[in-house]
Enzyme design. Sequence first.
Site, PDB file in Angstrom:
ATOM      1  N   TYR A  78       0.668  -1.192   0.099  1.00  0.00           N
ATOM      2  CA  TYR A  78       0.064  -0.168   0.103  1.00  0.00           C
ATOM      3  C   TYR A  78       0.806   1.121   0.074  1.00  0.00           C
ATOM      4  CZ  TYR A  78      -4.015  -2.820   1.341  1.00  0.00           C
ATOM      5  OH  TYR A  78      -5.051  -4.332   1.203  1.00  0.00           O
TER       6      TYR A  78
ATOM      7  N   SER B 227     -13.463  -4.122   0.958  1.00  0.00           N
ATOM      8  CA  SER B 227     -14.469  -3.296   0.038  1.00  0.00           C
ATOM      9  C   SER B 227     -15.725  -3.532   0.389  1.00  0.00           C
ATOM     10  CB  SER B 227     -13.811  -3.466  -1.366  1.00  0.00           C
ATOM     11  OG  SER B 227     -12.738  -3.017  -1.664  1.00  0.00           O
ATOM     12  N   PRO B 228     -16.149  -3.331   1.779  1.00  0.00           N
ATOM     13  CA  PRO B 228     -17.537  -3.504   1.768  1.00  0.00           C
ATOM     14  C   PRO B 228     -18.728  -2.581   0.860  1.00  0.00           C
ATOM     15  CG  PRO B 228     -16.504  -2.489   3.639  1.00  0.00           C
ATOM     16  CD  PRO B 228     -15.465  -3.029   2.733  1.00  0.00           C
ATOM     17  N   LEU B 229     -17.979  -1.425   0.430  1.00  0.00           N
ATOM     18  CA  LEU B 229     -18.579  -0.268  -0.455  1.00  0.00           C
ATOM     19  C   LEU B 229     -18.384  -0.528  -1.716  1.00  0.00           C
ATOM     20  CD1 LEU B 229     -18.538   2.794   2.080  1.00  0.00           C
ATOM     21  CD2 LEU B 229     -20.447   1.076   1.804  1.00  0.00           C
ATOM     22  N   ALA B 230     -17.728  -1.739  -2.167  1.00  0.00           N
ATOM     23  CA  ALA B 230     -17.132  -1.665  -3.422  1.00  0.00           C
ATOM     24  C   ALA B 230     -16.444  -0.469  -4.171  1.00  0.00           C
ATOM     25  CB  ALA B 230     -18.492  -1.963  -4.389  1.00  0.00           C
TER      26      ALA B 230
HETATM   27  P1  NDP Z   1     -14.742   0.503   0.630  1.00  0.00           P
HETATM   28  O1  NDP Z   1     -15.206  -0.316  -0.489  1.00  0.00           O
HETATM   29  O2  NDP Z   1     -15.650   0.569   1.864  1.00  0.00           O
HETATM   30  O3  NDP Z   1     -14.438   1.812   0.306  1.00  0.00           O
HETATM   31  C1  NDP Z   1     -13.629   2.879   0.956  1.00  0.00           C
HETATM   32  C2  NDP Z   1     -13.959   3.976   0.176  1.00  0.00           C
HETATM   33  O4  NDP Z   1     -15.243   4.518  -0.040  1.00  0.00           O
HETATM   34  C3  NDP Z   1     -13.234   5.223   1.223  1.00  0.00           C
HETATM   35  O5  NDP Z   1     -11.854   5.317   1.004  1.00  0.00           O
HETATM   36  C4  NDP Z   1     -14.111   6.574   0.553  1.00  0.00           C
HETATM   37  O6  NDP Z   1     -13.510   7.064  -0.624  1.00  0.00           O
HETATM   38  C5  NDP Z   1     -15.344   5.857   0.144  1.00  0.00           C
HETATM   39  N1  NDP Z   1     -16.246   5.983   1.443  1.00  0.00           N
HETATM   40  C6  NDP Z   1     -16.111   5.338   2.711  1.00  0.00           C
HETATM   41  N2  NDP Z   1     -16.986   5.636   3.315  1.00  0.00           N
HETATM   42  C7  NDP Z   1     -17.955   6.520   2.769  1.00  0.00           C
HETATM   43  C8  NDP Z   1     -19.007   7.253   3.263  1.00  0.00           C
HETATM   44  N3  NDP Z   1     -19.528   7.110   4.262  1.00  0.00           N
HETATM   45  N4  NDP Z   1     -19.673   7.928   2.188  1.00  0.00           N
HETATM   46  C9  NDP Z   1     -19.083   8.190   1.087  1.00  0.00           C
HETATM   47  N5  NDP Z   1     -18.046   7.692   0.605  1.00  0.00           N
HETATM   48  C10 NDP Z   1     -17.302   6.733   1.433  1.00  0.00           C
HETATM   49  O7  NDP Z   1     -13.281  -0.055   1.047  1.00  0.00           O
HETATM   50  P2  NDP Z   1     -11.935  -0.233   0.515  1.00  0.00           P
HETATM   51  O8  NDP Z   1     -12.075  -0.545  -0.809  1.00  0.00           O
HETATM   52  O9  NDP Z   1     -11.214   0.880   1.067  1.00  0.00           O
HETATM   53  O10 NDP Z   1     -11.425  -1.475   1.243  1.00  0.00           O
HETATM   54  C11 NDP Z   1     -11.234  -1.499   2.725  1.00  0.00           C
HETATM   55  C12 NDP Z   1      -9.847  -2.284   3.355  1.00  0.00           C
HETATM   56  O11 NDP Z   1      -9.911  -3.617   2.826  1.00  0.00           O
HETATM   57  C13 NDP Z   1      -8.759  -1.560   2.848  1.00  0.00           C
HETATM   58  O12 NDP Z   1      -8.264  -0.287   3.451  1.00  0.00           O
HETATM   59  C14 NDP Z   1      -7.783  -2.755   2.915  1.00  0.00           C
HETATM   60  O13 NDP Z   1      -7.278  -2.722   4.352  1.00  0.00           O
HETATM   61  C15 NDP Z   1      -8.357  -3.914   2.701  1.00  0.00           C
HETATM   62  N6  NDP Z   1      -8.567  -4.279   1.217  1.00  0.00           N
HETATM   63  C16 NDP Z   1      -7.690  -5.684   0.834  1.00  0.00           C
HETATM   64  C17 NDP Z   1      -7.562  -6.130  -0.306  1.00  0.00           C
HETATM   65  C18 NDP Z   1      -6.915  -7.382  -0.456  1.00  0.00           C
HETATM   66  O14 NDP Z   1      -6.581  -7.637  -1.438  1.00  0.00           O
HETATM   67  N7  NDP Z   1      -6.587  -8.141   0.745  1.00  0.00           N
HETATM   68  C19 NDP Z   1      -8.036  -5.131  -1.596  1.00  0.00           C
HETATM   69  C20 NDP Z   1      -8.741  -4.118  -1.207  1.00  0.00           C
HETATM   70  C21 NDP Z   1      -8.807  -3.661   0.018  1.00  0.00           C
HETATM   71  P3  NDP Z   1     -13.508   8.503  -1.180  1.00  0.00           P
HETATM   72  O15 NDP Z   1     -14.030   9.357  -0.086  1.00  0.00           O
HETATM   73  O16 NDP Z   1     -12.124   8.666  -1.626  1.00  0.00           O
HETATM   74  O17 NDP Z   1     -14.526   8.505  -2.584  1.00  0.00           O
END
Ligand code: NDP
Length: 332
Positions: free
Chosen positions: A56, A212-215
């Site tokens: 990362y 990525s619970p929010l994709a």
């Molecule tokens: P999400 O799918 O939940 O996306 C998070 C992003 O969505 C934020 O960075 C933000 O981006 C936006 N967001 C979050 N909350 C809100 C809200 N309440 N309102 C509006 N926008 C919001 O999760 P991630 O894709 O970030 O994944 C979570 C974690 O999973 C990562 O940090 C990592 O630790 C892990 N991961 C692991 C992987 C693996 O291969 N093992 C791959 C990917 C992730 P913005 O504000 O910039 O739009």
Amino acid sequence: MAMQYRHVGRSGLQVSVLSFGAWVTFGPQLAGNTARDCLAAAYGAGVNFFDNAEVYAGGEAESIMGAAIAELGWPRHTYVISSKYFWGIEDSVNTRNTLNRKYLLQAVDGSLRRLRLDFLDIVYCHRPDSDTPVEETVWAMHDIITSGRATYWGTSEWSAEAVLEAWQVADRHHLHKPIVEQPQYNLFERQKVEQEFAVLYDTIGIGLTTWSPLASGLLSGKYVDGVPENSRAMLPGYEWLRGYVTDPEANSKVRSLMIIAAELEVSLSQLAIAWCATNPHVSSVITGASNADQVRENLGAVDVIDKLTPEVLERMDIIFELEVRASAAKAE
Ligand code: NDP
């Protein structure tokens, strides 16, 4: 409601059902005080699991998290921290796209340095490596644990078959076994967790920390009318996300989901995150956020889990045209 804690599969380790990770955000969007504020907001809400990876921001995400945690002064026994290995950050023949023994042992040392820690709690093989014998990788993960560099290990985005094979190698040689898999899991991505991995839960007791619970933000509803200025899909290097998050069919499902969120008087993000936690095989839903307000909103999802009755879940399934849960329930 207070945070809930779940065992990671059959292991004794307990993690908060909602956790916080560093992908994308730590480095490009969060550093210094803002990263620290996000971590503090999560910890304050009862989060005890923080996810990171060597790759990362090329190691920067670990450095930022390590500095912030040192500043916050959290007692080491109060949190669980992970890192993941595969792609590598050093350019050399043995350090890219591999799970070989040399890379793994040295890579963990790099994480410990950047995170300012004596040991990690969970180390993950970030992807499978078909060019290294699974025995070599399993022995290396075992040795990382016995050397005191980590307490548990797992995999991320491996196939069920590969996880099973690694577990069997460890079992045969009396080595530390993988306790956890880290797959993507959200309303759009269900197959692996709900179908492929079904063979793992009761047999070898694997837990799940899901990502990525929010994709990537799609399920927050922020992309229904296009791409907002300060969003992930606008970040340099993430252009590839734009088509995915603005897909009209996906966003029409998101709009339908908004009706359910409004009825329950919760935010769409909270609904989507809580939905992941209703799956009992999920030990922790790793959330991501680009500011502390998002962290606070998202962690409010812990209060939404119990609102997702079978009727609500069925309505959500219908929107996503999946009957996975319904057919699994009928089969029982
Ligand atoms: P999400 O799918 O939940 O996306 C998070 C992003 O969505 C934020 O960075 C933000 O981006 C936006 N967001 C979050 N909350 C809100 C809200 N309440 N309102 C509006 N926008 C919001 O999760 P991630 O894709 O970030 O994944 C979570 C974690 O999973 C990562 O940090 C990592 O630790 C892990 N991961 C692991 C992987 C693996 O291969 N093992 C791959 C990917 C992730 P913005 O504000 O910039 O739009």
